[in-house]
Structure formats: structure tokens, C-alpha cells
Design a protein around this motif. Sequence first.
Motif, PDB file in Angstrom:
ATOM      1  N   ILE A 251      39.688   9.796 -12.867  1.00  0.00           N
ATOM      2  CA  ILE A 251      38.995  11.041 -13.208  1.00  0.00           C
ATOM      3  C   ILE A 251      37.749  11.241 -12.353  1.00  0.00           C
ATOM      4  CG2 ILE A 251      37.703  12.218 -15.043  1.00  0.00           C
ATOM      5  CD1 ILE A 251      39.646  10.871 -17.024  1.00  0.00           C
ATOM      6  N   THR A 252      36.976  10.182 -12.148  1.00  0.00           N
ATOM      7  CA  THR A 252      35.664  10.341 -11.510  1.00  0.00           C
ATOM      8  C   THR A 252      35.691  10.210  -9.992  1.00  0.00           C
ATOM      9  OG1 THR A 252      35.153   7.985 -11.802  1.00  0.00           O
ATOM     10  CG2 THR A 252      34.488   9.500 -13.572  1.00  0.00           C
ATOM     11  N   ARG A 253      36.632   9.439  -9.449  1.00  0.00           N
ATOM     12  CA  ARG A 253      36.701   9.289  -7.997  1.00  0.00           C
ATOM     13  C   ARG A 253      38.148   9.042  -7.576  1.00  0.00           C
ATOM     14  NH1 ARG A 253      33.425   6.416  -5.240  1.00  0.00           N
ATOM     15  NH2 ARG A 253      35.025   5.746  -3.806  1.00  0.00           N
ATOM     16  N   PRO A 254      38.988  10.069  -7.703  1.00  0.00           N
ATOM     17  CA  PRO A 254      40.397   9.901  -7.323  1.00  0.00           C
ATOM     18  C   PRO A 254      40.526   9.526  -5.857  1.00  0.00           C
ATOM     19  CG  PRO A 254      39.853  12.225  -7.588  1.00  0.00           C
ATOM     20  CD  PRO A 254      38.681  11.449  -8.110  1.00  0.00           C
TER      21      PRO A 254
ATOM     22  N   ALA B  10      47.211  16.907  -9.296  1.00  0.00           N
ATOM     23  CA  ALA B  10      45.886  16.541  -9.806  1.00  0.00           C
ATOM     24  C   ALA B  10      45.843  16.638 -11.323  1.00  0.00           C
ATOM     25  CB  ALA B  10      44.823  17.453  -9.187  1.00  0.00           C
ATOM     26  N   LEU B  11      46.458  17.671 -11.878  1.00  0.00           N
ATOM     27  CA  LEU B  11      46.450  17.858 -13.332  1.00  0.00           C
ATOM     28  C   LEU B  11      47.221  16.747 -14.032  1.00  0.00           C
ATOM     29  CD1 LEU B  11      45.641  19.787 -15.667  1.00  0.00           C
ATOM     30  CD2 LEU B  11      47.870  20.899 -15.357  1.00  0.00           C
TER      31      LEU B  11
ATOM     32  N   ASP C 251      38.276   2.322  -4.100  1.00  0.00           N
ATOM     33  CA  ASP C 251      39.395   3.136  -3.606  1.00  0.00           C
ATOM     34  C   ASP C 251      40.624   2.271  -3.363  1.00  0.00           C
ATOM     35  OD1 ASP C 251      37.820   5.378  -3.705  1.00  0.00           O
ATOM     36  OD2 ASP C 251      37.419   5.448  -1.540  1.00  0.00           O
ATOM     37  N   LEU C 252      40.416   1.106  -2.775  1.00  0.00           N
ATOM     38  CA  LEU C 252      41.535   0.196  -2.546  1.00  0.00           C
ATOM     39  C   LEU C 252      42.177  -0.231  -3.870  1.00  0.00           C
ATOM     40  CD1 LEU C 252      39.985  -2.079   0.232  1.00  0.00           C
ATOM     41  CD2 LEU C 252      41.940  -0.539   0.522  1.00  0.00           C
ATOM     42  N   MET C 253      41.348  -0.490  -4.875  1.00  0.00           N
ATOM     43  CA  MET C 253      41.868  -0.902  -6.177  1.00  0.00           C
ATOM     44  C   MET C 253      42.709   0.208  -6.806  1.00  0.00           C
ATOM     45  SD  MET C 253      38.395  -2.690  -7.618  1.00  0.00           S
ATOM     46  CE  MET C 253      39.005  -2.862  -9.315  1.00  0.00           C
ATOM     47  N   THR C 254      42.177   1.427  -6.785  1.00  0.00           N
ATOM     48  CA  THR C 254      42.901   2.549  -7.375  1.00  0.00           C
ATOM     49  C   THR C 254      44.250   2.745  -6.703  1.00  0.00           C
ATOM     50  OG1 THR C 254      40.854   3.685  -7.997  1.00  0.00           O
ATOM     51  CG2 THR C 254      42.825   5.032  -7.828  1.00  0.00           C
ATOM     52  N   ASP C 255      44.245   2.750  -5.383  1.00  0.00           N
ATOM     53  CA  ASP C 255      45.504   2.993  -4.676  1.00  0.00           C
ATOM     54  C   ASP C 255      46.492   1.852  -4.866  1.00  0.00           C
ATOM     55  OD1 ASP C 255      46.956   4.782  -2.696  1.00  0.00           O
ATOM     56  OD2 ASP C 255      47.034   2.846  -1.651  1.00  0.00           O
TER      57      ASP C 255
END
Length: 223
Positions: A118-121, A153-154, A73-77
Amino acid sequence: MAARKEPVIWMRPEQAPVGRPAERSRAEITTAAVELADQEGIEAVSMRRVAAALGTGAASLYRYVATRDDLLDLMTDSTAAAYDLPAPSGDWQADLLEIARQAQRIMRRHPWLPTLVITRPALGPNGIDLLEHLLDVLADHPAEPARKLEAFALLNALTALSVQNESAATNPGAQRQSVYLRHVATAGTHPRIAALLAATSPDEAPDDQFATVLTRALTGVLG
């Protein structure tokens, strides 16, 4: 009794209130994890590997990040910090398309990112800034607030899929499938597929196709 759910990592202290003084920061750990994923893929990211990159033991990382999921989560953000979010222009379609263009560039720099989107926004501080910007762009749009959230989200999902498709298109398996589809079209037994391929312009750039599809989808959601 239902299991107690921990709050998202951004609602937890940077470090446990007891123990030795902090030697690392979440930002430093996140940067090391992102660099590892960029070089070796998301599968390579583990607490042990990230700790090794920082020259410490895996046990010490758990003082800052409780689980690998927290780290993802930290990486994505963290990647959302790369967005440039200027004031809205008044043309919501153009502004949302610009967000998507930036998202494409960010995801191309981090090939592991589309799968996580896609899998864990994850919606952390940088993602919140991005959402606020999108809502600012759509402030005068008559769509209901829930539809604007759906548009956010889309946009993220379609952009991630477009980058994944770019990568898949270079795969030999995808190229063989394309050859087979053309073979089927010329065999004369599937006239609708033949007509579809004949009507598809080979000169249209993938980015132009993406812009068309995204604009159509966002317009449909927002009404």
C-alpha cells in the motif's frame, strides 16, 4: 540543478564494478531480510541486522544494496515469485479473483507485506511477470490500457487492505468497537445503522465478502 535520480535497483549492476569479487548476491540478502521481517516485523529490517544474519558487516551490504528502500523493494518483489500464473481460462473475473486469492495467501505468510504494497508498491521482475499475466487475462477485454493498469493497482491494494483488516479484526480494540456499534444500533437513535447491521449476514464468510467487493470494484474500473 535538480538532483539526479538513481534508476530502480533492477536497472543497476548486482555489484559495483570495482572492489573485491562478490561474496553475496542480492537474492541471498533479500532472503535474509524477508526471514527477519517474518520473524520480527518490518521495523526490525535494517542493513545492520540483515548483515548480522549473514555473518558480515553492514558496510559490505552497501556494495550490493544502496539503501534500505532498495532492500524493501527487493523484499516486496521477491514475494511475487510465489504466484502460479497459468494460461487464462477465458473468464477474466475468475482469473483475477484467483490472482487475488494467491495474493492473500502470500500476504498472510508475510504479515509485513500488505503495508509495503500500500505505502510503497514496487514493480520488479516478478511483479512485471504478474502484470503481464493480468494483461494477458484482460487481453480481450474492451477496457482501455490505462484502466487495466488501474485494475492491477486496485487488485493489489484491496487485497492488502483485506489482509490488514483480517489482522485488525482480532485486535481487542476492534472487538470493543464492534460491541459499541451494536450498542448504538440497539439504542434506537441511529435507525440507518440499525438497519445496516440487521441486513448484514453474519453467516457470510470474510473470503466471500472479499470476492464480492473485489469483483464489484474491478467491474467498475474496467467498465
